[in-house]
Design an enzyme around this catalytic site. Structure first.
Site, PDB file in Angstrom:
ATOM      1  N   PRO A  38     -29.041  11.348 -49.698  1.00  0.00           N
ATOM      2  CA  PRO A  38     -28.368  11.683 -50.965  1.00  0.00           C
ATOM      3  C   PRO A  38     -27.371  12.817 -50.783  1.00  0.00           C
ATOM      4  O   PRO A  38     -27.531  13.643 -49.879  1.00  0.00           O
ATOM      5  CB  PRO A  38     -29.525  12.134 -51.870  1.00  0.00           C
ATOM      6  CG  PRO A  38     -30.646  12.495 -50.965  1.00  0.00           C
ATOM      7  CD  PRO A  38     -30.472  11.699 -49.700  1.00  0.00           C
ATOM      8  N   ASP A  39     -26.326  12.832 -51.631  1.00  0.00           N
ATOM      9  CA  ASP A  39     -25.473  14.027 -51.631  1.00  0.00           C
ATOM     10  C   ASP A  39     -26.195  15.107 -52.430  1.00  0.00           C
ATOM     11  O   ASP A  39     -27.397  14.976 -52.714  1.00  0.00           O
ATOM     12  CB  ASP A  39     -24.053  13.708 -52.137  1.00  0.00           C
ATOM     13  CG  ASP A  39     -24.003  13.370 -53.623  1.00  0.00           C
ATOM     14  OD1 ASP A  39     -25.037  13.442 -54.312  1.00  0.00           O
ATOM     15  OD2 ASP A  39     -22.897  13.027 -54.096  1.00  0.00           O
ATOM     16  N   PHE A  40     -25.503  16.165 -52.776  1.00  0.00           N
ATOM     17  CA  PHE A  40     -26.177  17.282 -53.464  1.00  0.00           C
ATOM     18  C   PHE A  40     -25.984  17.240 -54.972  1.00  0.00           C
ATOM     19  O   PHE A  40     -26.913  17.434 -55.736  1.00  0.00           O
ATOM     20  CB  PHE A  40     -25.642  18.627 -52.914  1.00  0.00           C
ATOM     21  CG  PHE A  40     -26.003  18.830 -51.480  1.00  0.00           C
ATOM     22  CD1 PHE A  40     -27.203  19.419 -51.126  1.00  0.00           C
ATOM     23  CD2 PHE A  40     -25.157  18.404 -50.467  1.00  0.00           C
ATOM     24  CE1 PHE A  40     -27.557  19.577 -49.796  1.00  0.00           C
ATOM     25  CE2 PHE A  40     -25.497  18.560 -49.130  1.00  0.00           C
ATOM     26  CZ  PHE A  40     -26.701  19.141 -48.795  1.00  0.00           C
ATOM     27  N   ASN A 112     -21.911  18.607 -43.201  1.00  0.00           N
ATOM     28  CA  ASN A 112     -23.170  17.874 -43.123  1.00  0.00           C
ATOM     29  C   ASN A 112     -24.012  18.313 -41.931  1.00  0.00           C
ATOM     30  O   ASN A 112     -23.487  18.601 -40.857  1.00  0.00           O
ATOM     31  CB  ASN A 112     -22.892  16.369 -43.055  1.00  0.00           C
ATOM     32  CG  ASN A 112     -22.148  15.890 -44.285  1.00  0.00           C
ATOM     33  OD1 ASN A 112     -22.079  16.619 -45.276  1.00  0.00           O
ATOM     34  ND2 ASN A 112     -21.576  14.709 -44.232  1.00  0.00           N
TER      35      ASN A 112
HETATM   36  P1  OAD Z   1     -21.623  17.362 -53.026  1.00  0.00           P
HETATM   37  O1  OAD Z   1     -22.840  16.622 -53.413  1.00  0.00           O
HETATM   38  O2  OAD Z   1     -21.344  18.622 -53.722  1.00  0.00           O
HETATM   39  O3  OAD Z   1     -20.347  16.423 -53.208  1.00  0.00           O
HETATM   40  C1  OAD Z   1     -20.339  15.107 -52.721  1.00  0.00           C
HETATM   41  C2  OAD Z   1     -19.077  14.437 -53.204  1.00  0.00           C
HETATM   42  O4  OAD Z   1     -19.028  13.141 -52.649  1.00  0.00           O
HETATM   43  C3  OAD Z   1     -18.974  14.286 -54.716  1.00  0.00           C
HETATM   44  O5  OAD Z   1     -17.651  14.544 -55.127  1.00  0.00           O
HETATM   45  C4  OAD Z   1     -19.340  12.810 -54.943  1.00  0.00           C
HETATM   46  O6  OAD Z   1     -18.730  12.244 -56.085  1.00  0.00           O
HETATM   47  C5  OAD Z   1     -18.780  12.184 -53.692  1.00  0.00           C
HETATM   48  N1  OAD Z   1     -19.462  10.948 -53.313  1.00  0.00           N
HETATM   49  C6  OAD Z   1     -20.779  10.753 -53.116  1.00  0.00           C
HETATM   50  N2  OAD Z   1     -21.045   9.509 -52.722  1.00  0.00           N
HETATM   51  C7  OAD Z   1     -19.856   8.860 -52.673  1.00  0.00           C
HETATM   52  C8  OAD Z   1     -19.453   7.539 -52.334  1.00  0.00           C
HETATM   53  N3  OAD Z   1     -20.340   6.616 -51.950  1.00  0.00           N
HETATM   54  N4  OAD Z   1     -18.141   7.230 -52.409  1.00  0.00           N
HETATM   55  C9  OAD Z   1     -17.244   8.175 -52.801  1.00  0.00           C
HETATM   56  N5  OAD Z   1     -17.552   9.434 -53.125  1.00  0.00           N
HETATM   57  C10 OAD Z   1     -18.842   9.800 -53.058  1.00  0.00           C
HETATM   58  O7  OAD Z   1     -21.703  17.556 -51.432  1.00  0.00           O
HETATM   59  P2  OAD Z   1     -20.847  18.561 -50.531  1.00  0.00           P
HETATM   60  O8  OAD Z   1     -19.500  18.783 -51.086  1.00  0.00           O
HETATM   61  O9  OAD Z   1     -20.980  18.101 -49.142  1.00  0.00           O
HETATM   62  O10 OAD Z   1     -24.515  23.397 -48.355  1.00  0.00           O
HETATM   63  O11 OAD Z   1     -21.706  19.901 -50.708  1.00  0.00           O
HETATM   64  C11 OAD Z   1     -21.320  21.051 -50.024  1.00  0.00           C
HETATM   65  C12 OAD Z   1     -22.505  21.904 -49.673  1.00  0.00           C
HETATM   66  O12 OAD Z   1     -23.300  22.129 -50.839  1.00  0.00           O
HETATM   67  C13 OAD Z   1     -23.476  21.289 -48.709  1.00  0.00           C
HETATM   68  O13 OAD Z   1     -23.080  21.367 -47.364  1.00  0.00           O
HETATM   69  C14 OAD Z   1     -24.719  22.099 -48.947  1.00  0.00           C
HETATM   70  C15 OAD Z   1     -24.696  22.127 -50.446  1.00  0.00           C
HETATM   71  O14 OAD Z   1     -25.323  23.213 -51.026  1.00  0.00           O
HETATM   72  C16 OAD Z   1     -25.539  24.186 -48.068  1.00  0.00           C
HETATM   73  O15 OAD Z   1     -26.663  23.909 -48.384  1.00  0.00           O
HETATM   74  C17 OAD Z   1     -25.176  25.468 -47.379  1.00  0.00           C
END
Ligand code: OAD
Length: 269
Positions: A38-40, A112
């Site tokens: 999962p994303d965050f 990541n």
């Molecule tokens: P986020 O979860 O903040 O953002 C993910 C982005 O990817 C969002 O804009 C979603 O809409 C997009 N997204 C997800 N799935 C997608 C898909 N299948 N197609 C297109 N877009 C999609 O994740 P990050 O920006 O990576 O750090 O978060 C940054 C940091 O916040 C992480 O490295 C982590 C977290 O806290 C630490 O823990 C230090």
């Protein structure tokens, strides 16, 4: 593809017929979502919406160094789930590695920690894991190197792994993931010159909410095109900008088809 719709015709031609050989990727959790991670921040499916069982004061606490020192079990349990989720590289990881195999990649700056870029064939020398990784570990007190396998073993068995150094008072072992309250690795700062040398930058799968990573976008020179591939625009607004809105895998596969790059059948979770 026209990546400069607002510019005059001569400029458009220059970009449309240009070969890009110094490509940089800025990536985030969205590129691993189809790998089953999962994303965050996506409401509902993002990790920060799914942490109720940990009884955290707020979701980000699970990655805060001060919280971890007092309550390590939450991160250990999360790690156990992460390490056993059976992930695989996605079309995005493949695209980055293939850009490198074709000698067109300067660097991938990734937020990541999953390392799926490496599984897709990207060498470590072309990857800046700005928020660290799970390949090595250290004691949070004395900072001495610990055995990552002992961390894995402890996490799998719902235990905590402590530092074995005699002079250390049982500091907790943590993988070399960058927590909130910790510095980014030196490689992040050392490789910024590569971003400044880029002739094309892809930004994929990130909300650009976390600094200093998010500030990388501001270091890209105005004449260098940015291609954003994401469900929404996290706030990039400039000339020489193409926003490919929607699912990352669909867009990446379309780009690879458009430029006649072969790619294997890649699983989507
Ligand atoms: P986020 O979860 O903040 O953002 C993910 C982005 O990817 C969002 O804009 C979603 O809409 C997009 N997204 C997800 N799935 C997608 C898909 N299948 N197609 C297109 N877009 C999609 O994740 P990050 O920006 O990576 O750090 O978060 C940054 C940091 O916040 C992480 O490295 C982590 C977290 O806290 C630490 O823990 C230090």
């Amino acid at each position: 593809r026209d990546i400069s719709p607002d510019q005059d015709k001569n400029q458009d031609d220059k970009y449309n017929h240009r070969q890009f050989n110094k490509v940089v990727f800025l990536t985030g959790a969205g590129i691993s979502v189809s790998a089953g991670i999962p994303d965050f921040r996506t409401p509902g499916s993002g990790l920060y919406s799914q942490l109720q069982k940990y009884k955290l004061p707020y979701p980000e606490a699970i990655f805060e160094i001060n919280y971890f020192k007092k309550h390590p079990q939450a991160f250990y349990t999360l790690s156990k789930e992460f390490l056993t989720c059976g992930s695989h590289f996605t079309a995005s990881h493949y695209f980055i590695a293939e850009t490198n195999r074709r000698n067109r990649l300067l660097m991938n700056f990734s937020q990541n920690i999953d390392g799926l870029e490496l599984e897709a064939g990207l060498p470590e020398s072309k990857l800046v894991q700005a928020h660290g990784h799970f390949r090595t570990a250290k004691c949070v007190n004395c900072k001495s190197v610990a055995d990552i396998n002992e961390f894995y073993e402890a996490a799998r068995n719902d235990k905590i792994c402590y530092c074995k150094k005699e002079k250390c008072d049982k500091g907790i072992v943590k993988p070399d993931i960058v927590f909130f309250g910790e510095s980014l690795p030196p490689s992040f700062f050392q490789q910024i010159d590569n971003l400044k040398k880029a002739d094309l930058v892809f930004v994929m799968g990130t909300s650009l909410k976390v600094f200093p990573f998010a500030a990388l976008v501001d270091l890209i020179s105005d004449d260098v095109p940015i291609v954003l591939i994401n469900r929404e625009n996290p706030g990039i607004n400039r000339n020489r900008f193409l926003f490919l809105e929607g699912e990352i895998d669909d867009n990446v596969e379309k780009i690879m088809k458009d430029i006649s790059w072969d790619f294997p059948e890649i699983k989507r979770t």
